[in-house]
Write an enzyme that holds these catalytic residues in place. Structure first.
Site, short mmCIF file in Angstrom:
data_model
loop_
_atom_site.label_atom_id
_atom_site.label_comp_id
_atom_site.label_asym_id
_atom_site.label_seq_id
_atom_site.Cartn_x
_atom_site.Cartn_y
_atom_site.Cartn_z
N ALA A 221 0.78 -1.24 0.00
CA ALA A 221 0.00 0.00 0.00
C ALA A 221 0.81 1.29 0.00
O ALA A 221 0.31 2.33 -0.43
CB ALA A 221 -0.91 0.01 1.22
N ALA A 222 2.03 1.26 0.51
CA ALA A 222 2.77 2.52 0.71
C ALA A 222 3.29 3.10 -0.61
O ALA A 222 3.65 2.33 -1.49
CB ALA A 222 3.94 2.27 1.67
N GLY A 225 -1.24 6.33 -2.06
CA GLY A 225 -2.14 7.05 -2.97
C GLY A 225 -3.44 6.27 -3.20
O GLY A 225 -4.54 6.84 -3.16
N ASP A 241 1.77 -3.22 4.13
CA ASP A 241 3.04 -3.02 3.42
C ASP A 241 4.15 -3.67 4.24
O ASP A 241 4.10 -3.70 5.47
CB ASP A 241 3.34 -1.53 3.20
N CYS A 336 3.31 -0.08 -12.27
CA CYS A 336 3.70 1.12 -13.01
C CYS A 336 4.90 0.77 -13.91
O CYS A 336 5.95 1.39 -13.84
CB CYS A 336 4.04 2.27 -12.07
C1 LIG Z 1 4.53 0.22 -6.15
S1 LIG Z 1 4.70 0.44 -4.45
C2 LIG Z 1 3.02 0.65 -3.95
C3 LIG Z 1 2.45 2.00 -4.23
C4 LIG Z 1 1.11 2.23 -3.53
N1 LIG Z 1 0.14 1.22 -3.88
C5 LIG Z 1 0.51 3.59 -3.80
O1 LIG Z 1 -0.44 3.71 -4.57
O2 LIG Z 1 0.98 4.57 -3.21
C6 LIG Z 1 5.07 -1.18 -3.90
C7 LIG Z 1 5.08 -1.37 -2.39
O3 LIG Z 1 5.16 -2.77 -2.15
C8 LIG Z 1 5.79 -2.97 -0.91
N2 LIG Z 1 6.18 -4.40 -0.87
C9 LIG Z 1 7.19 -5.01 -1.51
N3 LIG Z 1 7.20 -6.33 -1.25
C10 LIG Z 1 6.15 -6.56 -0.42
C11 LIG Z 1 5.63 -7.72 0.23
N4 LIG Z 1 6.19 -8.92 0.05
N5 LIG Z 1 4.56 -7.58 1.03
C12 LIG Z 1 3.99 -6.37 1.24
N6 LIG Z 1 4.44 -5.23 0.65
C13 LIG Z 1 5.51 -5.33 -0.17
C14 LIG Z 1 6.91 -1.96 -0.93
O4 LIG Z 1 7.34 -1.66 0.37
C15 LIG Z 1 6.25 -0.78 -1.64
O5 LIG Z 1 5.76 0.14 -0.69
#
Ligand SMILES: C[S@@+](CC[C@H](N)C(=O)[O-])C[C@H]1O[C@@H](n2cnc3c(N)ncnc32)[C@H](O)[C@@H]1O
Length: 405
Positions: A221-222, A225, A241, A336
């Site tokens: 989620a991080a 947005g 996250d 993305c």
């Molecule tokens: C593309 S970003 C997400 C952007 C977010 N959805 C937004 O709209 O702001 C990908 C996120 O996946 C998290 N992530 C990576 N591997 C993960 C896992 N195994 N489980 C949970 N979160 C994970 C990362 O910390 C990162 O914050």
């Protein structure tokens, strides 16, 4: 590369902004700068020339693309060369080459295949293979310019566009052109009336349609947005996250916007909720090649191999996410990325592994999408050069909507 980088902290705001612009432009237009320098150098610089090449590069970018007065750019370059034991022997050469570039360098730019030469070879080859040469060129060209600032507003997009001097896009985002004031100082930021989110990034959550009162899981989620969009649409949101630090940003964003969600720090692959969700949104880690306009360093820090590794992780995350969706519920998978392995390529194999899921095709008009954003399969696909009425350009994004029977 961050504007807040410790290396830049000692500079005053004006110098810091200039350094930042210089680095971003040097990355965005590295191929053009290299071609012009090569045109004016009789032979390549020897290996033991220290920082001479990068000094030439930065000065060329200042002369050709940033409108810096020749005497200022050239003097700075020569002084910088003299600070470096190896580059100092090339100070005269740097001076001479830069004078020529200041005088006639712009002409050397004419006729260059800009979309191609600004794209590192490994990505160029991929994009030609996966999208064809014409599209690859247009992608490369779109990466040259500074992108606008897109906002997702809670309500009254027209009113906010007017107040902030922007326009409303066909999908409902508000767009401000580069040159706007610092985000935190803009009206409505502190009150949490909007958040920064590229127009393309705002689409996937909207594909869920009416979600008021539904339980929605935002995996990965991080910085949040999409979490904010889900909350604003009235869903009861769990935002997960793996990164506690990044989840803090979700918390801050929720606080600023006056929205609330359940926050969980954890690995999606190990998550074990007691109840399935009405909808799950998976916006997993990806190469982010769809965001090169905003992060022009990406082509230089990512590799082909990483894309393969990320695609394998996305497959595992998708399989896991499927198990969190209740019967009759929906799953949005998005990235993305411009790379089909991380987008289009995931879906047929997912459907083959999960016969309880079907594709719920995206239709033009949904979420305000113009027809060119919808693939023949019914995926949402944006590319950075595409028009988005009444403007042009957005991040490259992929989203598929899946239904659990
Ligand atoms: C593309 S970003 C997400 C952007 C977010 N959805 C937004 O709209 O702001 C990908 C996120 O996946 C998290 N992530 C990576 N591997 C993960 C896992 N195994 N489980 C949970 N979160 C994970 C990362 O910390 C990162 O914050």
């Amino acid at each position: 590369l961050a504007a807040g980088s410790a290396d830049l902290a000692h500079l005053d705001a004006r110098d810091r902004n200039f350094a930042f612009t210089l680095v971003l432009t040097s990355l965005r237009r590295h191929g053009e700068a290299k071609a012009v320098i090569a045109h004016f150098l009789d032979r390549p610089l020897p290996r033991k020339s220290g920082s001479a090449a990068i000094i030439l590069h930065f000065a060329t970018v200042q002369l050709l693309f940033l409108g810096i007065a020749p005497h200022a750019a050239i003097d700075l370059a020569v002084r910088a060369a003299k600070l470096d034991r190896n580059a100092t022997h090339f100070a005269n050469l740097i001076n001479a080459v830069l004078r020529k570039i200041a005088a006639t360098g712009a002409r050397a730019l004419e006729g260059l295949d800009i979309g191609r030469i600004n794209t590192p070879q490994w990505l160029w080859q991929r994009w030609v293979r996966d999208h064809g040469e014409e599209i690859a060129l247009r992608i490369g060209l779109a990466h040259r310019d500074e992108p606008p600032l897109d906002l997702t507003v809670k309500r009254d997009a027209e009113a906010w566009a007017e107040r902030l001097g922007g326009i409303v896009l066909s999908t409902g985002s508000v767009r401000l052109q580069p040159g706007h004031a610092a985000v935190e100082t803009l009206e409505g930021y502190a009150q949490g009336e909007w958040w920064v989110q590229d127009a393309a990034a705002a689409v996937p959550a909207r594909l869920l349609g009416e979600i008021s009162g539904q339980r929605v899981l935002d995996l990965c989620a991080a910085p949040g947005g999409k979490t904010l969009q889900l909350c604003e649409a009235g869903a009861r949101v769990t935002a997960l996250d793996i990164s506690a630090a990044r989840l803090e940003r979700v918390r801050d964003n929720l606080k600023r916007t006056g929205l609330s969600a359940e926050l969980v720090v954890g690995d999606a692959l190990a998550f074990a909720p007691s109840q399935a969700y009405d909808a799950v949104l998976l916006d997993g880690p990806c190469s982010a090649t769809g965001t090169i306009r905003r992060h022009p360093d990406l082509p230089f820090v990512k590799s082909d191999r990483q894309i393969g590794e990320l695609a394998a992780l996305q497959k595992r995350l998708l399989d896991k996410a499927a198990g969190f969706v209740k019967a009759g519920g929906r799953l949005i998978y998005c990235t993305c990325s411009l790379e089909p392995e991380e987008g289009e390529g995931q879906i047929p194999s997912f459907l083959a592994r999960h016969d309880d899921f079907t594709l719920l095709p995206v239709k033009p008009g949904q979420a305000g999408l113009e027809p060119h954003f919808v693939s023949k399969e019914g995926y949402f696909r944006s590319l950075p050069f595409m028009p988005i009425g009444p403007a042009t350009g957005l991040d490259g994004f992929f989203a598929a909507r899946l239904l659990r029977r």
